[in-house]
Design an enzyme around this catalytic site. Structure first.
Site, mmCIF file in Angstrom:
data_model
loop_
_atom_site.group_PDB
_atom_site.id
_atom_site.type_symbol
_atom_site.label_atom_id
_atom_site.label_comp_id
_atom_site.label_asym_id
_atom_site.label_seq_id
_atom_site.Cartn_x
_atom_site.Cartn_y
_atom_site.Cartn_z
ATOM 1 N N GLU A 116 -1.124 -8.512 5.552
ATOM 2 C CA GLU A 116 -0.868 -8.690 6.992
ATOM 3 C C GLU A 116 -2.146 -8.609 7.819
ATOM 4 O OE1 GLU A 116 -0.396 -6.050 5.264
ATOM 5 O OE2 GLU A 116 -0.816 -4.246 6.444
ATOM 6 N N CYS A 131 0.833 -1.211 0.000
ATOM 7 C CA CYS A 131 0.000 0.000 0.000
ATOM 8 C C CYS A 131 0.870 1.266 0.000
ATOM 9 C CB CYS A 131 -0.993 -0.069 1.154
ATOM 10 S SG CYS A 131 -2.463 0.904 0.821
ATOM 11 N N HIS A 168 -3.423 -5.236 1.776
ATOM 12 C CA HIS A 168 -2.765 -5.501 3.062
ATOM 13 C C HIS A 168 -2.827 -6.990 3.399
ATOM 14 C CE1 HIS A 168 -2.270 -1.317 4.559
ATOM 15 N NE2 HIS A 168 -3.221 -1.098 3.670
HETATM 16 N N1 GLN Z 1 -3.649 6.296 0.857
HETATM 17 C C1 GLN Z 1 -2.371 6.084 1.482
HETATM 18 C C2 GLN Z 1 -1.277 6.889 0.775
HETATM 19 O O1 GLN Z 1 -1.497 7.482 -0.224
HETATM 20 C C3 GLN Z 1 -1.999 4.627 1.517
HETATM 21 C C4 GLN Z 1 -2.998 3.864 2.330
HETATM 22 C C5 GLN Z 1 -2.467 2.630 2.998
HETATM 23 O O2 GLN Z 1 -1.262 2.410 3.087
HETATM 24 N N2 GLN Z 1 -3.357 1.843 3.545
HETATM 25 O O3 GLN Z 1 -0.186 6.924 1.241
#
Ligand code: GLN
Length: 194
Positions: A173, A78, A171
């Site tokens: 995890e 992410c 995610h």
């Molecule tokens: N929206 C976040 C970003 O732009 C990432 C979201 C996440 O890691 N769950 O950094």
């Protein structure tokens, strides 16, 4: 073999718990010099802009470049994917450029539109569905020729690898499915001399 989990911000503790579940030792990385002691690094989800500021404050950039150049694997989930991408859009921001993809931030909607799903994966043990949780996730908008797609959601690639760099928009995890962490641990075993 010991893996590092970047522990500046975000859900680093859940990654350590997932690694625990597959019997892989891990350590929090809060200072650049702690990278010397680990064979691979997980960059967790969180807020990429905040992570960038903290990484700058603690002077992580040169150490991460050295880590990457040493061939030790890095797995970004992410926000971690956003930090590892070659380009970031909406909005544009600095990124490390270790994997040849373009990431669009928050492309699956806002926090309340976070969702859990399952999608087809081929992580080396034959195709099977894996569980995924998306939280304000980025979309991978462009892939360079050296990038291999590994997991899909609605026909779109959401996890990919280029050499020793692995990224996931979701995610792993936060689910009880350990397939992705097992895959990364195997990458580290394959690369590891320490
Ligand atoms: N929206 C976040 C970003 O732009 C990432 C979201 C996440 O890691 N769950 O950094």
């Amino acid at each position: 073999m010991k893996l590092g989990v970047l522990a500046l911000q975000g859900d680093f503790d859940m990654h350590r718990k997932a690694l625990d579940r597959i019997g892989v030792e891990s350590a929090e990385v809060r200072l650049p010099e702690q990278l010397d002691d680990v064979a691979g690094l997980v960059m967790p989800g969180g807020e990429s802009t905040t992570l960038l500021k903290l990484m700058d404050t603690w002077e992580f950039m040169p150490a991460l470049k050295k880590f990457h150049d040493s061939g030790r694997p890095i797995f970004g989930t992410c926000a971690g994917l956003i930090l590892l991408a070659r380009e970031v859009e909406r909005p544009q921001q600095f990124s490390l450029g270790f994997i040849d993809i373009t990431a669009e931030r928050n492309a699956y909607g806002r926090q309340k539109e976070s969702f859990e799903t399952a999608g087809p994966a081929d992580l080396g043990q034959g195709p099977r569905p894996i569980k995924m949780i998306f939280i304000r996730a980025p979309r991978i908008r462009r892939f360079g020729p050296g990038v291999t797609p590994l997991v899909h959601h609605n026909g779109e690639c959401v996890m990919a690898r280029q050499g020793h760099i692995l990224v996931a928009a979701f995610h792993p995890e936060l689910t009880d499915d350990t397939a992705v962490h097992t895959y990364f641990a195997d990458m580290v075993r394959g690369a590891s001399t320490r």
